[in-house]
Every structure is written in C-alpha cells, then in structure tokens.
Design a protein around this motif. Structure first.
Motif, PDB file in Angstrom:
ATOM      1  N   GLU A   1       3.058  11.799  22.015  1.00 53.00           N
ATOM      2  CA  GLU A   1       4.033  12.877  21.832  1.00 53.00           C
ATOM      3  C   GLU A   1       4.192  13.214  20.349  1.00 53.00           C
ATOM      4  OE1 GLU A   1       7.098  12.068  25.570  1.00 53.00           O
ATOM      5  OE2 GLU A   1       7.276  10.866  23.739  1.00 53.00           O
ATOM      6  N   PHE A   2       4.206  12.191  19.501  1.00 53.45           N
ATOM      7  CA  PHE A   2       4.350  12.426  18.066  1.00 53.45           C
ATOM      8  C   PHE A   2       3.154  13.176  17.500  1.00 53.45           C
ATOM      9  CE2 PHE A   2       3.554  11.028  13.676  1.00 53.45           C
ATOM     10  CZ  PHE A   2       4.668  11.588  13.071  1.00 53.45           C
ATOM     11  N   PHE A   3       1.952  12.669  17.744  1.00 52.73           N
ATOM     12  CA  PHE A   3       0.769  13.304  17.156  1.00 52.73           C
ATOM     13  C   PHE A   3       0.468  14.663  17.778  1.00 52.73           C
ATOM     14  CE2 PHE A   3       0.018   8.950  15.623  1.00 52.73           C
ATOM     15  CZ  PHE A   3      -0.114   9.249  14.268  1.00 52.73           C
ATOM     16  N   ASP A   4       0.954  14.925  18.990  1.00 52.09           N
ATOM     17  CA  ASP A   4       0.808  16.255  19.590  1.00 52.09           C
ATOM     18  C   ASP A   4       1.619  17.313  18.841  1.00 52.09           C
ATOM     19  OD1 ASP A   4      -1.027  15.543  21.497  1.00 52.09           O
ATOM     20  OD2 ASP A   4       0.396  15.504  23.174  1.00 52.09           O
ATOM     21  N   LEU A   5       2.577  16.898  18.007  1.00 52.68           N
ATOM     22  CA  LEU A   5       3.346  17.854  17.217  1.00 52.68           C
ATOM     23  C   LEU A   5       2.509  18.500  16.117  1.00 52.68           C
ATOM     24  CD1 LEU A   5       6.648  15.804  16.707  1.00 52.68           C
ATOM     25  CD2 LEU A   5       6.282  17.705  18.313  1.00 52.68           C
ATOM     26  N   PHE A   6       1.317  17.936  15.857  1.00 51.86           N
ATOM     27  CA  PHE A   6       0.491  18.382  14.735  1.00 51.86           C
ATOM     28  C   PHE A   6      -0.909  18.760  15.198  1.00 51.86           C
ATOM     29  CE2 PHE A   6       3.466  15.098  13.440  1.00 51.86           C
ATOM     30  CZ  PHE A   6       4.221  15.781  12.506  1.00 51.86           C
ATOM     31  N   LYS A   7      -1.474  19.735  14.535  1.00 48.17           N
ATOM     32  CA  LYS A   7      -2.859  20.134  14.784  1.00 48.17           C
ATOM     33  C   LYS A   7      -3.805  19.132  14.127  1.00 48.17           C
ATOM     34  CE  LYS A   7      -5.295  24.427  14.665  1.00 48.17           C
ATOM     35  NZ  LYS A   7      -5.297  25.774  14.082  1.00 48.17           N
ATOM     36  N   ARG A   8      -3.512  18.799  12.887  1.00 45.68           N
ATOM     37  CA  ARG A   8      -4.273  17.800  12.131  1.00 45.68           C
ATOM     38  C   ARG A   8      -3.283  16.915  11.402  1.00 45.68           C
ATOM     39  NH1 ARG A   8      -7.461  22.247  12.172  1.00 45.68           N
ATOM     40  NH2 ARG A   8      -6.165  23.324  10.661  1.00 45.68           N
ATOM     41  N   PHE A   9      -3.631  15.656  11.231  1.00 50.39           N
ATOM     42  CA  PHE A   9      -2.758  14.691  10.575  1.00 50.39           C
ATOM     43  C   PHE A   9      -3.645  13.742   9.794  1.00 50.39           C
ATOM     44  CE2 PHE A   9       0.105  11.167  10.079  1.00 50.39           C
ATOM     45  CZ  PHE A   9       1.372  11.711  10.119  1.00 50.39           C
ATOM     46  N   ASN A  10      -3.374  13.584   8.503  1.00 51.62           N
ATOM     47  CA  ASN A  10      -4.207  12.727   7.670  1.00 51.62           C
ATOM     48  C   ASN A  10      -3.323  11.905   6.740  1.00 51.62           C
ATOM     49  OD1 ASN A  10      -5.890  12.843   4.708  1.00 51.62           O
ATOM     50  ND2 ASN A  10      -6.890  11.915   6.456  1.00 51.62           N
ATOM     51  N   GLY A  11      -3.680  10.661   6.552  1.00 48.81           N
ATOM     52  CA  GLY A  11      -2.945   9.796   5.644  1.00 48.81           C
ATOM     53  C   GLY A  11      -3.893   8.995   4.776  1.00 48.81           C
ATOM     54  N   THR A  12      -3.443   8.674   3.579  1.00 51.62           N
ATOM     55  CA  THR A  12      -4.201   7.801   2.692  1.00 51.62           C
ATOM     56  C   THR A  12      -3.278   6.706   2.179  1.00 51.62           C
ATOM     57  OG1 THR A  12      -3.694   9.053   0.673  1.00 51.62           O
ATOM     58  CG2 THR A  12      -5.675   9.692   1.886  1.00 51.62           C
ATOM     59  N   LEU A  13      -3.840   5.527   1.995  1.00 51.68           N
ATOM     60  CA  LEU A  13      -3.113   4.403   1.418  1.00 51.68           C
ATOM     61  C   LEU A  13      -4.017   3.720   0.419  1.00 51.68           C
ATOM     62  CD1 LEU A  13      -1.660   2.781   4.683  1.00 51.68           C
ATOM     63  CD2 LEU A  13      -0.378   4.079   2.976  1.00 51.68           C
ATOM     64  N   SER A  14      -3.467   3.263  -0.682  1.00 52.36           N
ATOM     65  CA  SER A  14      -4.241   2.460  -1.624  1.00 52.36           C
ATOM     66  C   SER A  14      -3.354   1.334  -2.147  1.00 52.36           C
ATOM     67  CB  SER A  14      -4.786   3.318  -2.776  1.00 52.36           C
ATOM     68  OG  SER A  14      -3.756   3.799  -3.600  1.00 52.36           O
TER      69      SER A  14
ATOM     70  N   TYR B   1       0.863  -1.178   0.000  1.00 54.21           N
ATOM     71  CA  TYR B   1       0.000   0.000   0.000  1.00 54.21           C
ATOM     72  C   TYR B   1       0.902   1.231   0.000  1.00 54.21           C
ATOM     73  CZ  TYR B   1      -4.078  -2.839   1.018  1.00 54.21           C
ATOM     74  OH  TYR B   1      -5.087  -3.757   0.925  1.00 54.21           O
ATOM     75  N   THR B   2       0.604   2.188  -0.881  1.00 55.38           N
ATOM     76  CA  THR B   2       1.334   3.449  -0.891  1.00 55.38           C
ATOM     77  C   THR B   2       0.318   4.582  -0.886  1.00 55.38           C
ATOM     78  OG1 THR B   2       1.472   3.494  -3.307  1.00 55.38           O
ATOM     79  CG2 THR B   2       3.329   2.498  -2.124  1.00 55.38           C
ATOM     80  N   GLY B   3       0.763   5.770  -0.531  1.00 52.98           N
ATOM     81  CA  GLY B   3      -0.180   6.876  -0.446  1.00 52.98           C
ATOM     82  C   GLY B   3       0.492   8.194  -0.159  1.00 52.98           C
ATOM     83  N   THR B   4      -0.258   9.053   0.496  1.00 49.31           N
ATOM     84  CA  THR B   4       0.225  10.389   0.822  1.00 49.31           C
ATOM     85  C   THR B   4      -0.124  10.713   2.264  1.00 49.31           C
ATOM     86  OG1 THR B   4      -1.823  11.447   0.118  1.00 49.31           O
ATOM     87  CG2 THR B   4      -0.115  11.188  -1.551  1.00 49.31           C
ATOM     88  N   LEU B   5       0.544  11.713   2.808  1.00 51.29           N
ATOM     89  CA  LEU B   5       0.266  12.232   4.145  1.00 51.29           C
ATOM     90  C   LEU B   5       0.221  13.747   4.080  1.00 51.29           C
ATOM     91  CD1 LEU B   5       2.685  10.185   6.431  1.00 51.29           C
ATOM     92  CD2 LEU B   5       0.204  10.020   6.365  1.00 51.29           C
ATOM     93  N   ALA B   6      -0.543  14.325   4.988  1.00 48.05           N
ATOM     94  CA  ALA B   6      -0.566  15.769   5.148  1.00 48.05           C
ATOM     95  C   ALA B   6      -0.748  16.079   6.628  1.00 48.05           C
ATOM     96  CB  ALA B   6      -1.703  16.383   4.338  1.00 48.05           C
ATOM     97  N   ALA B   7      -0.149  17.169   7.078  1.00 48.54           N
ATOM     98  CA  ALA B   7      -0.255  17.543   8.480  1.00 48.54           C
ATOM     99  C   ALA B   7      -0.193  19.053   8.618  1.00 48.54           C
ATOM    100  CB  ALA B   7       0.860  16.896   9.289  1.00 48.54           C
ATOM    101  N   ASP B   8      -0.882  19.565   9.625  1.00 48.02           N
ATOM    102  CA  ASP B   8      -0.808  20.973   9.995  1.00 48.02           C
ATOM    103  C   ASP B   8       0.004  21.098  11.273  1.00 48.02           C
ATOM    104  OD1 ASP B   8      -2.479  21.765   7.915  1.00 48.02           O
ATOM    105  OD2 ASP B   8      -4.290  21.661   9.135  1.00 48.02           O
ATOM    106  N   ASN B   9       0.816  22.143  11.366  1.00 47.12           N
ATOM    107  CA  ASN B   9       1.556  22.397  12.596  1.00 47.12           C
ATOM    108  C   ASN B   9       0.593  22.559  13.765  1.00 47.12           C
ATOM    109  OD1 ASN B   9       4.202  22.443  11.572  1.00 47.12           O
ATOM    110  ND2 ASN B   9       3.954  24.544  10.886  1.00 47.12           N
ATOM    111  N   ALA B  10       1.018  22.111  14.919  1.00 48.93           N
ATOM    112  CA  ALA B  10       0.228  22.316  16.132  1.00 48.93           C
ATOM    113  C   ALA B  10       0.316  23.778  16.550  1.00 48.93           C
ATOM    114  CB  ALA B  10       0.736  21.415  17.255  1.00 48.93           C
TER     115      ALA B  10
END
Length: 128
Positions: free
Chosen positions: A101-114, A15-24
């Motif tokens: 601790e990792f996810f607290d670095l970001f306001k929003r975090f989204n990933g997709t895999l296909s 599975y491969t995909g993309t990620l996007a994140a907003d700074n916290a």
C-alpha cells in the motif's frame, strides 16, 4: 505542539542518505487521505515520514506513515515564507499501511545510504 527538524534520522545514524519519489499515476496521496477521512479538500500533504512497525508488532500493517498537512497551501507563498525564516506550523496525521500500500503511492521510489553520509550527494566513479 513541538518542533521537529524534518530530516530522517535513527538512533546512531550509521548510514544516512537521500530519497526521491515520483507521484503515482493512479493513486493520489491527498485523495487517498480524503477518502479515509484523515484530511479534507482544502488541505495539502507537504511531507511524510515513515518507519516500519517491526517484525514483532503482530499487526497486519507493516509501516507507519506520518503525513504533514497544511491548510490552504500555496506553493510560492509557502516557499517565500520558508526562505524568509518563518517556521511553518503543520498538522500531523498518521496511517498504518502494508509495504505494498505504501509503495503503491509512488510511481518510482529510490533511496541511497552511505556510511555516515561519506558519499552522500557527491560524484563517484563506479566499476563493475
């Protein structure tokens, strides 16, 4: 020194995909790394690479993060260098974190895999 293609990948890439994140809002990655002594004020985090440590690691921390660091970063100059084909040299530092601790670095975090990237970055019609 070695060359790395800055793209996510695993052994089989089923599975491969993309990620996007907003700074916290409350946590700044650069400031956190300065606080723990991994970088200094004139350095900038240009990218990061992360992977779980595995359930059998026996550690309290659950994820390793590799941060890619540039000295005296200027966005426009760096972008122009990349566009002209100049390969950047970056410094890598790493840190083990809990998932929280990792996810607290970001306001929003989204990933997709296909599957094998078949629907990666294309329009699809979805029914529910």
């Amino acid at each position: 020194m070695y060359t790395k293609n800055f793209k996510a990948g695993v052994q089989y890439d089923d599975y491969t995909g993309t990620l996007a994140a907003d700074n916290a809002d409350l946590i700044n990655i650069k400031q956190e790394l300065i606080k723990v002594g991994l970088i200094n004020e004139n350095e900038f985090v240009i990218g990061l690479d992360f992977y779980p440590l595995g359930k059998y690691s026996g550690q309290d921390k659950e994820i390793t993060v590799d941060y890619y660091i540039l000295d005296d970063f200027n966005f426009e100059e760096f972008r122009d260098q990349i566009r002209s084909g100049i390969k950047p040299t970056v410094r890598k530092v790493n840190q083990d974190l809990t998932f929280r601790e990792f996810f607290d670095l970001f306001k929003r975090f989204n990933g997709t895999l296909s599957l094998k990237g078949l629907i990666d970055q294309i329009d699809i019609d979805v029914t529910e």
